[in-house]
Design a protein around this motif. Structure first.
Motif, PDB file in Angstrom:
ATOM      1  N   TYR A 105       0.867  -1.455   0.070  1.00 54.72           N
ATOM      2  CA  TYR A 105       0.309   0.427  -0.423  1.00 54.72           C
ATOM      3  C   TYR A 105       0.979   1.199   0.218  1.00 54.72           C
ATOM      4  O   TYR A 105       0.517   2.290   0.351  1.00 54.72           O
ATOM      5  CB  TYR A 105      -1.089   0.283   1.014  1.00 54.72           C
ATOM      6  CG  TYR A 105      -1.774  -0.890   1.060  1.00 54.72           C
ATOM      7  CD1 TYR A 105      -2.278  -1.293   0.700  1.00 54.72           C
ATOM      8  CD2 TYR A 105      -1.833  -2.448   1.599  1.00 54.72           C
ATOM      9  CE1 TYR A 105      -3.551  -2.180   0.981  1.00 54.72           C
ATOM     10  CE2 TYR A 105      -2.600  -3.038   1.896  1.00 54.72           C
ATOM     11  CZ  TYR A 105      -3.320  -3.364   1.093  1.00 54.72           C
ATOM     12  OH  TYR A 105      -4.157  -4.467   1.329  1.00 54.72           O
ATOM     13  N   GLY A 106       2.286   1.167   0.102  1.00 53.71           N
ATOM     14  CA  GLY A 106       3.084   2.610   0.031  1.00 53.71           C
ATOM     15  C   GLY A 106       3.423   3.059   1.558  1.00 53.71           C
ATOM     16  O   GLY A 106       3.483   3.833   1.487  1.00 53.71           O
ATOM     17  N   GLY A 107       2.735   2.140   2.066  1.00 51.99           N
ATOM     18  CA  GLY A 107       2.747   2.818   3.373  1.00 51.99           C
ATOM     19  C   GLY A 107       1.774   2.302   4.517  1.00 51.99           C
ATOM     20  O   GLY A 107       1.232   1.037   4.346  1.00 51.99           O
ATOM     21  N   VAL A 108       1.893   2.170   6.007  1.00 50.49           N
ATOM     22  CA  VAL A 108       1.218   2.208   6.886  1.00 50.49           C
ATOM     23  C   VAL A 108      -0.822   2.313   6.667  1.00 50.49           C
ATOM     24  O   VAL A 108      -0.999   3.553   6.667  1.00 50.49           O
ATOM     25  CB  VAL A 108       1.779   2.548   8.416  1.00 50.49           C
ATOM     26  CG1 VAL A 108       0.881   2.012   9.281  1.00 50.49           C
ATOM     27  CG2 VAL A 108       2.783   2.111   8.572  1.00 50.49           C
ATOM     28  N   VAL A 109      -1.346   1.503   6.559  1.00 47.47           N
ATOM     29  CA  VAL A 109      -2.708   1.409   6.651  1.00 47.47           C
ATOM     30  C   VAL A 109      -3.124   1.220   7.697  1.00 47.47           C
ATOM     31  O   VAL A 109      -3.283   0.313   8.354  1.00 47.47           O
ATOM     32  CB  VAL A 109      -2.976   0.519   5.951  1.00 47.47           C
ATOM     33  CG1 VAL A 109      -4.400   1.024   5.395  1.00 47.47           C
ATOM     34  CG2 VAL A 109      -1.943  -0.016   3.997  1.00 47.47           C
ATOM     35  N   PRO A 110      -3.992   1.767   8.546  1.00 48.27           N
ATOM     36  CA  PRO A 110      -4.135   1.604  10.072  1.00 48.27           C
ATOM     37  C   PRO A 110      -5.142   1.023  10.398  1.00 48.27           C
ATOM     38  O   PRO A 110      -4.242   0.030  11.709  1.00 48.27           O
ATOM     39  CB  PRO A 110      -4.928   2.984  10.847  1.00 48.27           C
ATOM     40  CG  PRO A 110      -4.665   4.178   9.718  1.00 48.27           C
ATOM     41  CD  PRO A 110      -4.442   3.669   8.423  1.00 48.27           C
ATOM     42  N   GLU A 111      -5.592   0.231   9.861  1.00 48.99           N
ATOM     43  CA  GLU A 111      -7.295  -0.656  10.187  1.00 48.99           C
ATOM     44  C   GLU A 111      -6.453  -2.104  10.237  1.00 48.99           C
ATOM     45  O   GLU A 111      -6.488  -2.720  10.701  1.00 48.99           O
ATOM     46  CB  GLU A 111      -8.205  -0.407   9.204  1.00 48.99           C
ATOM     47  CG  GLU A 111      -8.983  -1.466   9.594  1.00 48.99           C
ATOM     48  CD  GLU A 111      -9.822  -0.796  10.631  1.00 48.99           C
ATOM     49  OE1 GLU A 111      -9.555   0.111  11.419  1.00 48.99           O
ATOM     50  OE2 GLU A 111     -10.292  -2.057  11.493  1.00 48.99           O
TER      51      GLU A 111
END
Lengths: 338, 139
Positions: A39-45
């Motif tokens: 995703y190109g970075g952290v996805v909080p959920e």
């Protein structure tokens, strides 16, 4: 004194057992980097859900590696601020459950304070790190802080980024150059192949010990526009090297200056960006020239881990600064300025 | 511009900040936070995606730069950060944000760099956002 540490503030699920605040009996880290790279970075959920799936097994493994069970612990330390709310909550709720069922005190730990304790885990394995006073440079994807630590539990901010964090600058430029996530290692790798580094601007903040990396990403963007796509690809390594120098130079120079200005003879460096080889080289040079004792946090404790959390929790526990089950999480928790 | 907009904000507004890297989106939010009474620094929230400031009304700063997939508002924890009272939500790189209902005031703010100058265009995307435009015009 044995303390179990739990860390879930971002994309690492981690647990560790530390004895007497210094000796790491076990340290288990499960990174979600592969998961989030898509995703190109952290996805909080996604981060929260993953923490929830892993936390119990990671804690069990940390206890197992240490050859201990809950009954032989003296306390449970957990990162409760700052960070992603949903991610922090998983660690905190788990810590509360363990603390309640084993009848142990719970100790809330500030993530950045914990990085400053990385120095205690350095050295000969018996953990003869520096004692206060010292300056700590904590550099990561979310932070670029200079702390003056005169008392372990009362660090004071003496410098911070005014906009983007150092690791964030690496992430953004790496994405701009198509080098992937996380950006730090990608930039370092690319920079090592540079033949003619392209000089990048360093923000002039006068006498301040603050940092500013926001203009750097803009400058890198302008440079890619000037070069055009083909030439940008061809010179990605040269651009990466220029950006790395522009990030590392102020970090190294201001850390040394902070020690000088506050009359402190030791510098502790931690956080994910502290793994950067060029930063380590520049700090080693700068500290040697200034007669400063440089304590580089061991690589395994630079990126997020629970050993530093347990170490920070141990100090609080030793001084009776424990919390109770009403402990809550905070997404933002600024460290007071000196 | 942000200071002129600030007095018209009561909470519940969505400000969608668009513009290329380095356009000044975070700078705009910094101005807004200051106008709402925040005295501390406002850093890029890229890493944590969201940051909240205890202003009145409360200001929530969101940055979706790192996302590559649409993000539902619920997934960002904005509701938790907003607390009981409606908050002003300023979103950088809002293209991946799912649409807001038309009863909410949603103002798009386009920032276009032109040398040292910035061309800022305000677009009310929902009927309730029209009064924000009026406020800026009169402010």
């Amino acid at each position: 004194m044995r303390v179990l540490g739990i860390e879930t503030s971002c994309d690492e699920t981690a647990a560790a057992v530390v004895e007497d605040g210094r000796r790491v009996l076990s340290s288990v880290v499960s990174s979600q980097i592969d998961l989030h790279a898509r995703y190109g970075g952290v996805v909080p959920e996604i981060a929260s859900r993953r923490h929830l799936e892993l936390i119990d097994a990671i804690v069990a493994e940390a206890l197992d590696d240490a050859g201990l069970d809950g009954a032989s612990l003296d306390g449970i330390a957990v990162t409760c601020r700052p960070g992603l709310i949903g991610a922090l909550v998983v660690g905190l709720v788990a810590a509360k459950a363990y603390a309640w069922s084993w009848g142990l005190p719970i100790i809330g730990v500030h993530h950045i304070h914990a990085h400053a304790f990385g120095g205690r885990l350095a050295g000969d394995g018996a953990g003869h790190g520096p004692e206060p006073p010292f300056v700590a440079l904590v550099v990561s994807g979310g932070h670029s802080d200079l702390l003056l630590v005169r008392d372990w539990l009362e660090p004071r901010l003496i410098g911070e980024t005014r906009d983007d964090a150092a690791g964030e600058a690496f992430d953004k430029v790496a994405r701009l150059l198509g080098l992937g996530y996380p950006g730090g290692p990608a930039i370092q790798r690319a920079a090592s192949e540079a033949t003619a580094p392209i000089a990048m601007p360093i923000a002039d903040l006068g006498d301040s010990l603050d940092f500013s990396f926001s203009g750097l990403k803009t400058a890198a963007l302008r440079e890619t526009e000037r070069l055009g796509p083909t030439e940008t690809r061809a010179r990605a390594a040269d651009l990466a090297a220029g950006v790395q120098t522009a990030v590392v130079t102020p970090l190294a120079e201001k850390s040394v200056e902070a020690c000088r200005r506050h009359g402190v003879a030791s510098l502790v460096v931690g956080g994910g960006v502290a793994a950067n080889a060029e930063l380590r080289r520049r700090l080693t040079e700068g500290c040697a020239a200034a007669g400063i004792d440089l304590v580089l946090t061991p690589l395994e404790y630079c990126t997020d881990n629970a050993a530093m959390v347990a170490a920070a929790g141990s100090e609080r526990l030793a001084r009776g600064r424990v919390d109770d089950l009403s402990l809550d999480v905070e997404s933002m928790a600024p460290i007071p300025r000196l | 511009m942000a200071a002129r907009l600030a007095p018209a904000l009561a909470g519940g507004e969505w400000l969608l900040l668009r513009g290329p890297l380095g356009a000044g989106k975070t700078t705009f939010v910094r101005g807004l936070a200051a106008a709402l009474g925040w005295e501390g620094t406002v850093r890029s929230p890229t890493f944590n995606l969201v940051a909240a400031y205890p202003t009145r009304p409360r200001l929530i700063h969101v940055d979706l730069y790192r996302l590559e997939q649409p993000a539902a508002v619920e997934d960002l924890g904005i509701d938790d950060l907003a607390g009981e009272e409606p908050a002003v939500v300023a979103v950088e790189w809002p293209d991946l944000l799912t649409d807001r209902p038309s009863r909410e005031p949603v103002l798009r703010i386009d920032i276009e760099p032109s040398g040292d100058l910035r061309l800022i265009t305000l677009h009310p995307l929902t009927p309730p956002a029209a009064r924000l435009l009026e406020a800026v015009r009169e402010g």
